[in-house]
Scaffold this motif. Sequence first.
Motif, short mmCIF file in Angstrom:
data_model
loop_
_atom_site.label_atom_id
_atom_site.label_comp_id
_atom_site.label_asym_id
_atom_site.label_seq_id
_atom_site.Cartn_x
_atom_site.Cartn_y
_atom_site.Cartn_z
N LYS A 117 19.86 10.85 6.24
CA LYS A 117 18.70 10.81 7.07
C LYS A 117 18.67 9.88 8.22
CE LYS A 117 15.25 12.10 3.51
NZ LYS A 117 14.19 11.83 2.71
N LYS A 118 18.26 10.29 9.50
CA LYS A 118 18.33 9.51 10.60
C LYS A 118 17.05 8.66 10.47
CE LYS A 118 18.06 13.15 13.24
NZ LYS A 118 18.10 13.72 11.93
N LYS A 119 17.14 7.39 11.06
CA LYS A 119 16.13 6.64 11.51
C LYS A 119 16.10 6.13 12.92
CE LYS A 119 14.14 2.35 9.88
NZ LYS A 119 14.26 1.03 8.96
N ASP A 120 14.91 6.26 13.70
CA ASP A 120 14.95 6.42 14.98
C ASP A 120 13.47 5.66 15.09
OD1 ASP A 120 14.66 6.39 17.74
OD2 ASP A 120 14.44 8.27 17.98
N LEU A 121 13.66 4.23 15.70
CA LEU A 121 12.28 3.54 15.84
C LEU A 121 12.06 3.56 17.29
CD1 LEU A 121 12.61 0.82 13.35
CD2 LEU A 121 11.78 2.89 12.81
N TYR A 122 12.63 4.45 18.07
CA TYR A 122 12.40 4.44 19.67
C TYR A 122 11.01 4.65 19.99
CZ TYR A 122 13.49 4.52 24.46
OH TYR A 122 13.52 4.37 25.84
N GLY A 123 10.16 3.84 19.99
CA GLY A 123 8.70 4.17 20.32
C GLY A 123 7.73 4.90 19.26
N SER B 94 4.67 14.25 5.67
CA SER B 94 6.03 13.67 5.38
C SER B 94 6.95 14.49 4.78
CB SER B 94 5.54 12.76 4.03
OG SER B 94 5.01 13.63 3.07
N LEU B 95 6.62 15.82 4.46
CA LEU B 95 7.58 16.85 4.14
C LEU B 95 8.12 17.36 5.49
CD1 LEU B 95 9.06 18.67 1.97
CD2 LEU B 95 6.97 20.22 1.92
N GLN B 96 7.24 17.63 6.43
CA GLN B 96 7.83 18.17 7.64
C GLN B 96 8.80 17.17 8.31
OE1 GLN B 96 4.53 18.39 10.26
NE2 GLN B 96 3.12 19.11 8.74
N ARG B 97 8.55 15.94 8.22
CA ARG B 97 9.61 14.93 8.70
C ARG B 97 10.75 14.71 7.88
NH1 ARG B 97 9.62 14.36 13.70
NH2 ARG B 97 11.13 12.71 13.01
N ASP B 98 10.86 15.10 6.85
CA ASP B 98 11.82 15.13 5.84
C ASP B 98 12.70 16.22 6.25
OD1 ASP B 98 13.14 14.03 3.21
OD2 ASP B 98 13.02 16.04 2.79
N ASN B 99 11.99 17.37 6.38
CA ASN B 99 13.06 18.80 6.82
C ASN B 99 13.62 18.63 8.27
OD1 ASN B 99 10.70 21.12 5.19
ND2 ASN B 99 12.08 19.75 4.36
N ILE B 100 12.72 17.92 9.13
CA ILE B 100 13.47 17.54 10.52
C ILE B 100 14.36 16.57 10.59
CG2 ILE B 100 12.74 16.65 12.96
CD1 ILE B 100 9.87 17.95 12.35
N ASN B 101 14.13 15.57 9.83
CA ASN B 101 15.16 14.39 9.56
C ASN B 101 16.55 14.80 9.03
OD1 ASN B 101 13.56 12.94 11.20
ND2 ASN B 101 12.69 11.70 9.35
N SER C 126 9.68 8.22 9.66
CA SER C 126 10.10 8.52 8.10
C SER C 126 9.31 8.43 7.12
CB SER C 126 11.68 8.42 7.90
OG SER C 126 12.46 8.97 7.13
N PRO C 127 8.07 8.62 7.10
CA PRO C 127 7.26 8.50 6.10
C PRO C 127 7.69 8.96 4.51
CG PRO C 127 6.47 10.29 7.00
CD PRO C 127 7.72 9.79 7.79
N SER C 128 7.27 8.18 3.72
CA SER C 128 7.85 8.38 2.06
C SER C 128 7.07 9.67 1.70
CB SER C 128 7.35 7.25 1.34
OG SER C 128 7.84 6.02 1.84
N LEU C 129 7.73 10.29 1.23
CA LEU C 129 7.53 11.86 0.57
C LEU C 129 6.58 11.52 -0.72
CD1 LEU C 129 10.56 14.11 0.40
CD2 LEU C 129 8.59 14.59 1.37
N SER C 130 5.38 12.34 -0.86
CA SER C 130 4.47 12.26 -1.62
C SER C 130 5.19 12.51 -3.10
CB SER C 130 3.48 13.07 -1.43
OG SER C 130 2.65 13.49 -2.45
N LEU D 225 -0.56 17.44 17.81
CA LEU D 225 -0.98 16.45 16.68
C LEU D 225 0.13 15.67 16.03
CD1 LEU D 225 -2.89 15.68 14.47
CD2 LEU D 225 -2.63 18.09 13.46
N LEU D 226 1.36 16.56 16.07
CA LEU D 226 2.67 15.94 15.48
C LEU D 226 3.18 14.76 16.26
CD1 LEU D 226 4.20 19.08 13.76
CD2 LEU D 226 2.72 17.51 12.64
N PHE D 227 3.20 14.95 17.44
CA PHE D 227 3.42 13.93 18.45
C PHE D 227 2.55 12.38 18.14
CE2 PHE D 227 3.16 11.25 22.12
CZ PHE D 227 4.99 11.08 22.40
N LYS D 228 1.43 12.85 18.05
CA LYS D 228 0.31 11.71 17.82
C LYS D 228 0.48 11.00 16.69
CE LYS D 228 -4.41 10.34 18.43
NZ LYS D 228 -5.82 11.23 18.92
N LEU D 229 0.86 11.87 15.37
CA LEU D 229 1.39 11.05 14.16
C LEU D 229 2.41 10.36 14.19
CD1 LEU D 229 0.26 14.18 11.75
CD2 LEU D 229 -0.90 12.32 12.31
N LEU D 230 3.39 10.95 15.15
CA LEU D 230 4.66 10.38 15.07
C LEU D 230 4.75 8.90 16.08
CD1 LEU D 230 7.83 10.44 14.65
CD2 LEU D 230 7.93 11.91 16.75
#
Length: 332
Positions: free
Chosen positions: A45-51, A98-105, A56-60, A128-133
């Motif tokens: 998985k990638k990790k990008d903290l740029y802004g 969290s599941l969406q981000r897992d699939n994207i990452n 990458s939230p922990s999966l439930s 909405l997803l940009f605001k969560l991110l």
Amino acid sequence: MCQAAPNRNDNLNRPMGVKMGVKTSDIGEKTGKRNEVQAVGETSKKKDLYGCINFSPSLSTDAESLEEIRVDMCRKHNQNPKNHDWDTIETQLRETYSLQRDNINEGECVRDLLSKWPFLFTGRCLFLLFKLLVGLDIRNTICEAFSKKAHRLNKFLKTESGICKETDELIREAKVQTAKDSVIAWPPANILAIMKYLSEKEEEPCFTVDDTSTRSEAADTDSLPWIVCSGKSVLEAKKFRIVVDRVVVLSDLTSFITSLSALFALFYIRNIQYQHGASATLEFIQRCFVGINPDKGSKSDRKRKSSCAGSVNAKVLLRLINQMANFEWTTC
């Protein structure tokens, strides 16, 4: 159709299942260290903290429950759009984030994501997803920035001898177009003026197509996010489409600002670098209009040689940002 970006051929030859991120040249050959915006198509998985504040939230632990919600959203998407309960859909998007981000990452391509998450790239859900991110309401932020800064930006550019005449021409054209067709031409005129100052290509990240162009013709791009403008020019366009991975994810948009907001949302949600031919302009908008100012990292590929078309020295961009800030301070 626009001229090909310097990295366009590489992107066109890229398998559809692999996303576009930092080039392999951004990976340290000797140390193996990576920049914050990482290469894609990797098994890890990638990790990008740029802004980002929630990359990458922990999966439930209740994965079965998340999958049930995902399936229910797919079922709802197949219903008549008039019957969509958007409040419930947005709640479900938050619950499954969290599941969406897992699939994207993990590097899933847009077509697969659309199949699994059909609401993912609809306008209100994308924002909405940009605001969560990132923690920002991207559209409202850009709207407010244009209303507060566009006039001062034009005044500043008029003071620059090398860009003054071109800025005047863009403003005149925007006035004519706004009066002629009631098209709000100021925002794209501002962007084009910035691009001229930075000597970047106005064909990136926007390009124009004929009003009668088909969906497949509009998607004839590389993997990066693009704004497809229907009309003779960006200033005359009345409708816009957003394309990423050669897939039209948003269509029939009637606002350039909404289109620009969606473009920025996709760059962050998909963890993609800016087009090289417009990277300085996009970073200027990111920092001065959107207000994302990380101390480290960049979504611009600054390791390209300065002789490459469209490349802008980082010092030039920094000077523009500082000059604009000083100009706002002394003229407000």
